[in-house]
Design a protein around this motif. Structure first.
Motif, PDB file in Angstrom:
ATOM      1  N   GLU A 109       6.072  -2.148 -18.678  1.00  0.00           N
ATOM      2  CA  GLU A 109       5.851  -0.842 -19.303  1.00  0.00           C
ATOM      3  C   GLU A 109       7.109   0.022 -19.318  1.00  0.00           C
ATOM      4  OE1 GLU A 109       2.733   0.711 -16.931  1.00  0.00           O
ATOM      5  OE2 GLU A 109       1.268  -0.812 -17.556  1.00  0.00           O
ATOM      6  N   GLY A 110       8.105  -0.354 -18.508  1.00  0.00           N
ATOM      7  CA  GLY A 110       9.310   0.468 -18.421  1.00  0.00           C
ATOM      8  C   GLY A 110       9.044   1.785 -17.726  1.00  0.00           C
ATOM      9  N   GLU A 111       8.144   1.769 -16.751  1.00  0.00           N
ATOM     10  CA  GLU A 111       7.778   2.988 -16.038  1.00  0.00           C
ATOM     11  C   GLU A 111       8.660   3.146 -14.798  1.00  0.00           C
ATOM     12  OE1 GLU A 111       3.566   4.911 -14.952  1.00  0.00           O
ATOM     13  OE2 GLU A 111       4.109   3.217 -13.681  1.00  0.00           O
ATOM     14  N   GLY A 112       9.531   4.128 -14.811  1.00  0.00           N
ATOM     15  CA  GLY A 112      10.423   4.370 -13.689  1.00  0.00           C
ATOM     16  C   GLY A 112      11.547   3.359 -13.572  1.00  0.00           C
ATOM     17  N   THR A 155       0.820  -1.208   0.000  1.00  0.00           N
ATOM     18  CA  THR A 155       0.000   0.000   0.000  1.00  0.00           C
ATOM     19  C   THR A 155       0.855   1.260   0.000  1.00  0.00           C
ATOM     20  OG1 THR A 155      -1.779  -1.150   1.167  1.00  0.00           O
ATOM     21  CG2 THR A 155      -1.813   1.255   1.233  1.00  0.00           C
ATOM     22  N   LEU A 156       1.886   1.286   0.842  1.00  0.00           N
ATOM     23  CA  LEU A 156       2.754   2.456   0.868  1.00  0.00           C
ATOM     24  C   LEU A 156       3.504   2.593  -0.460  1.00  0.00           C
ATOM     25  CD1 LEU A 156       3.615   4.807   2.628  1.00  0.00           C
ATOM     26  CD2 LEU A 156       5.518   3.414   3.486  1.00  0.00           C
ATOM     27  N   GLY A 157       3.846   1.456  -1.068  1.00  0.00           N
ATOM     28  CA  GLY A 157       4.480   1.494  -2.390  1.00  0.00           C
ATOM     29  C   GLY A 157       3.579   2.142  -3.424  1.00  0.00           C
ATOM     30  N   CYS A 158       2.282   1.842  -3.345  1.00  0.00           N
ATOM     31  CA  CYS A 158       1.310   2.464  -4.262  1.00  0.00           C
ATOM     32  C   CYS A 158       1.239   3.972  -4.036  1.00  0.00           C
ATOM     33  CB  CYS A 158      -0.065   1.842  -4.077  1.00  0.00           C
ATOM     34  SG  CYS A 158      -0.189   0.111  -4.600  1.00  0.00           S
ATOM     35  N   ASP A 170       7.610   8.935  -6.173  1.00  0.00           N
ATOM     36  CA  ASP A 170       8.984   8.424  -6.164  1.00  0.00           C
ATOM     37  C   ASP A 170       8.946   6.977  -6.645  1.00  0.00           C
ATOM     38  OD1 ASP A 170      11.511   7.402  -5.561  1.00  0.00           O
ATOM     39  OD2 ASP A 170      11.732   8.640  -3.761  1.00  0.00           O
ATOM     40  N   TYR A 171       9.273   6.757  -7.928  1.00  0.00           N
ATOM     41  CA  TYR A 171       9.204   5.425  -8.509  1.00  0.00           C
ATOM     42  C   TYR A 171      10.211   4.466  -7.866  1.00  0.00           C
ATOM     43  CZ  TYR A 171       6.152   7.035 -12.301  1.00  0.00           C
ATOM     44  OH  TYR A 171       5.094   7.522 -13.027  1.00  0.00           O
ATOM     45  N   ASP A 172      11.400   4.969  -7.560  1.00  0.00           N
ATOM     46  CA  ASP A 172      12.410   4.101  -6.945  1.00  0.00           C
ATOM     47  C   ASP A 172      11.948   3.603  -5.579  1.00  0.00           C
ATOM     48  OD1 ASP A 172      14.106   4.345  -9.106  1.00  0.00           O
ATOM     49  OD2 ASP A 172      15.225   6.025  -8.252  1.00  0.00           O
ATOM     50  N   LYS A 173      11.383   4.494  -4.798  1.00  0.00           N
ATOM     51  CA  LYS A 173      10.898   4.114  -3.470  1.00  0.00           C
ATOM     52  C   LYS A 173       9.733   3.141  -3.576  1.00  0.00           C
ATOM     53  CE  LYS A 173      10.774   4.437   1.049  1.00  0.00           C
ATOM     54  NZ  LYS A 173      11.870   3.904   1.879  1.00  0.00           N
ATOM     55  N   SER A 174       8.844   3.376  -4.537  1.00  0.00           N
ATOM     56  CA  SER A 174       7.700   2.467  -4.702  1.00  0.00           C
ATOM     57  C   SER A 174       8.187   1.072  -5.085  1.00  0.00           C
ATOM     58  CB  SER A 174       6.735   3.008  -5.762  1.00  0.00           C
ATOM     59  OG  SER A 174       7.301   2.949  -7.058  1.00  0.00           O
ATOM     60  N   ARG A 175       9.175   0.998  -5.964  1.00  0.00           N
ATOM     61  CA  ARG A 175       9.690  -0.310  -6.380  1.00  0.00           C
ATOM     62  C   ARG A 175      10.378  -1.026  -5.207  1.00  0.00           C
ATOM     63  NH1 ARG A 175      12.391   1.441 -10.086  1.00  0.00           N
ATOM     64  NH2 ARG A 175      14.551   1.116  -9.450  1.00  0.00           N
ATOM     65  N   GLU A 176      11.083  -0.268  -4.388  1.00  0.00           N
ATOM     66  CA  GLU A 176      11.733  -0.848  -3.211  1.00  0.00           C
ATOM     67  C   GLU A 176      10.696  -1.440  -2.252  1.00  0.00           C
ATOM     68  OE1 GLU A 176      13.973   0.782   0.807  1.00  0.00           O
ATOM     69  OE2 GLU A 176      14.136   1.973  -1.026  1.00  0.00           O
ATOM     70  N   LEU A 177       9.627  -0.694  -2.010  1.00  0.00           N
ATOM     71  CA  LEU A 177       8.578  -1.165  -1.099  1.00  0.00           C
ATOM     72  C   LEU A 177       7.828  -2.357  -1.676  1.00  0.00           C
ATOM     73  CD1 LEU A 177       7.295   2.329   0.047  1.00  0.00           C
ATOM     74  CD2 LEU A 177       8.294   0.580   1.556  1.00  0.00           C
ATOM     75  N   TRP A 178       7.558  -2.318  -2.978  1.00  0.00           N
ATOM     76  CA  TRP A 178       6.882  -3.454  -3.617  1.00  0.00           C
ATOM     77  C   TRP A 178       7.745  -4.709  -3.565  1.00  0.00           C
ATOM     78  CZ3 TRP A 178       5.050  -0.149  -8.347  1.00  0.00           C
ATOM     79  CH2 TRP A 178       3.828   0.470  -8.021  1.00  0.00           C
ATOM     80  N   SER A 179       9.050  -4.533  -3.710  1.00  0.00           N
ATOM     81  CA  SER A 179       9.961  -5.688  -3.639  1.00  0.00           C
ATOM     82  C   SER A 179       9.923  -6.303  -2.251  1.00  0.00           C
ATOM     83  CB  SER A 179      11.387  -5.255  -3.991  1.00  0.00           C
ATOM     84  OG  SER A 179      11.466  -4.814  -5.333  1.00  0.00           O
ATOM     85  N   GLY A 212       1.896   9.165  -5.729  1.00  0.00           N
ATOM     86  CA  GLY A 212       1.968  10.434  -5.024  1.00  0.00           C
ATOM     87  C   GLY A 212       0.679  10.626  -4.241  1.00  0.00           C
ATOM     88  N   LEU A 213       0.782  10.988  -2.986  1.00  0.00           N
ATOM     89  CA  LEU A 213      -0.399  11.123  -2.141  1.00  0.00           C
ATOM     90  C   LEU A 213      -0.578  12.581  -1.764  1.00  0.00           C
ATOM     91  CD1 LEU A 213      -2.672   9.588  -0.688  1.00  0.00           C
ATOM     92  CD2 LEU A 213      -1.153   9.374   1.289  1.00  0.00           C
ATOM     93  N   ARG A 214      -1.268  13.290  -2.657  1.00  0.00           N
ATOM     94  CA  ARG A 214      -1.529  14.710  -2.448  1.00  0.00           C
ATOM     95  C   ARG A 214      -0.262  15.407  -1.945  1.00  0.00           C
ATOM     96  NH1 ARG A 214      -6.527  12.213  -1.662  1.00  0.00           N
ATOM     97  NH2 ARG A 214      -6.051  11.477   0.424  1.00  0.00           N
ATOM     98  N   GLY A 215      -0.340  16.120  -0.794  1.00  0.00           N
ATOM     99  CA  GLY A 215       0.844  16.819  -0.315  1.00  0.00           C
ATOM    100  C   GLY A 215       1.656  16.024   0.676  1.00  0.00           C
ATOM    101  N   SER A 216       1.217  14.797   0.970  1.00  0.00           N
ATOM    102  CA  SER A 216       1.860  14.008   2.016  1.00  0.00           C
ATOM    103  C   SER A 216       3.062  13.216   1.521  1.00  0.00           C
ATOM    104  CB  SER A 216       0.846  13.047   2.644  1.00  0.00           C
ATOM    105  OG  SER A 216      -0.259  13.753   3.157  1.00  0.00           O
ATOM    106  N   ILE A 217       2.976  12.674   0.318  1.00  0.00           N
ATOM    107  CA  ILE A 217       4.060  11.858  -0.240  1.00  0.00           C
ATOM    108  C   ILE A 217       4.307  12.286  -1.679  1.00  0.00           C
ATOM    109  CG2 ILE A 217       4.703   9.545  -0.995  1.00  0.00           C
ATOM    110  CD1 ILE A 217       3.297   8.391   1.369  1.00  0.00           C
TER     111      ILE A 217
END
Length: 334
Positions: free
Chosen positions: A212-215, A167-170, A183-192, A175-180
């Motif tokens: 898709e080669g996204e990030g 969920t945090l990776g998503c 960051d594709y690298d961070k999302s991939r790290e969390l998903w891993s 991007g979560l409005r003004g809170s987050i």
């Protein structure tokens, strides 16, 4: 869907490793031996005998024997390892769990809501029918700010909740409005991390990004790897995507149709269409088509309820509103 059907290619026959050529092949069933040097080990004395982790068929008394035997064993080992993997890949997926409120089998994960307070999943039908914002499991009130929700997710991550990482990776991906910030690298790290903990949704998310080669650099091989793991966990869309890739490789009548049948049995519409196409074109038998159709309808019926139908209508209206305001914002920025 309307693509020209590729020519089918024959499936390679996978054979198991044979001991017949080994000098100790005549040894009794009460003993085992090193595949390289032939040293015998009794059933009660095999502490030093290690099984090949890939094929599970041969054993070695030491690393040196394993290395020396590798040139002879490599080809058969790969064949057997591939056969073992296919047995797992094309096995029936695990059953869906029930929604713990309505006790109806859970629908596709995109139609459920993760509770960041306690880690439970509730189907959309129960979400819209709840007249309170209090979690029915842990009695926590819904978060009032994005920051509060993020803190709850991080607490779940401390106890290795796979879906909390996902969920945090998503959130980092979108991007979560003004809170987050996105960051594709961070999302991939969390998903891993989530995938390592067993989240099939994280495997699906990683597959989509690599495909898709996204990030990240486009890598179809890695995408297929994550689709396979998601499919074995019961993700029917990932299973269908594997069928599409096998069809592109010319394996429509062998591997691709197996994926389509499994995805259709899980209730996926696009896969059922592919099975119907196979029946009409003669590479799916009448018996297999009828079995798949019955299983497909059963899967749809099992997850159906009046509440969930209402949720579909509500969510469709929300999606249309979001699309309208997104288009409006885009025009204002032009």
């Amino acid at each position: 869907q309307g693509q020209q059907q590729p020519k089918a290619t024959p499936t390679n026959t996978l054979t198991t490793y044979s001991y017949s050529s080994h000098p100790m092949s005549a040894a009794s069933d009460a003993t085992e031996f090193c595949a390289a040097c032939g040293r015998l080990w009794g059933r009660n004395g095999t502490d030093g005998l290690k099984t090949c982790t890939a094929c599970k068929l041969v054993k070695y008394c030491c690393v040196d024997c394993q290395k020396s035997h590798r040139p002879l064993h490599k080809k058969e080992c790969k064949k057997r390892a591939a056969a073992i993997f296919d047995e797992k890949l094309f096995a029936d997926p695990p059953p869906r769990g029930d929604c713990l409120i309505c006790f109806i089998p859970q629908p596709h994960p995109t139609k459920t809501m993760y509770q960041n307070c306690c880690g439970q999943n509730i189907c959309n039908g129960c979400i819209i029918s709840m007249e309170t914002s209090v979690c029915p499991f842990c009695r926590e009130s819904s978060e009032t700010t994005d920051e509060e929700g993020i803190e709850r997710i991080k607490k779940r991550m401390e106890i290795n909740d796979a879906e909390a990482f996902n969920t945090l990776g998503c959130h980092y991906h979108d991007g979560l409005r003004g809170s987050i910030a996105q960051d594709y690298d961070k999302s991939r790290e969390l998903w891993s991390q989530a995938a390592a903990l067993g989240s099939i949704l994280a495997h699906r998310n990683l597959a989509a990004r690599y495909y898709e080669g996204e990030g990240v650099k486009k890598d179809v091989k890695k995408a297929i790897h994550h689709w396979e793991l998601a499919a074995m966990g019961g993700h029917e869309v990932a299973r269908h995507n594997l069928g599409v890739e096998e069809e592109k490789r010319g394996n429509l009548k062998t591997r691709a149709i197996k994926h389509y049948i499994l995805a259709a049995k899980a209730g996926y519409d696009d896969a059922m269409y592919q099975v119907k196409r196979g029946f009409m074109n003669g590479y799916v038998t009448k018996e297999d088509f009828e079995k798949t159709l019955r299983a497909y309808q059963k899967s749809l019926d099992e997850v159906k309820s009046e509440q969930r139908d209402k949720a579909e209508v509500v969510n469709a209206e929300i999606a249309r509103e979001n699309e309208f305001y997104a288009d409006l914002a885009s025009k204002e920025n032009e």
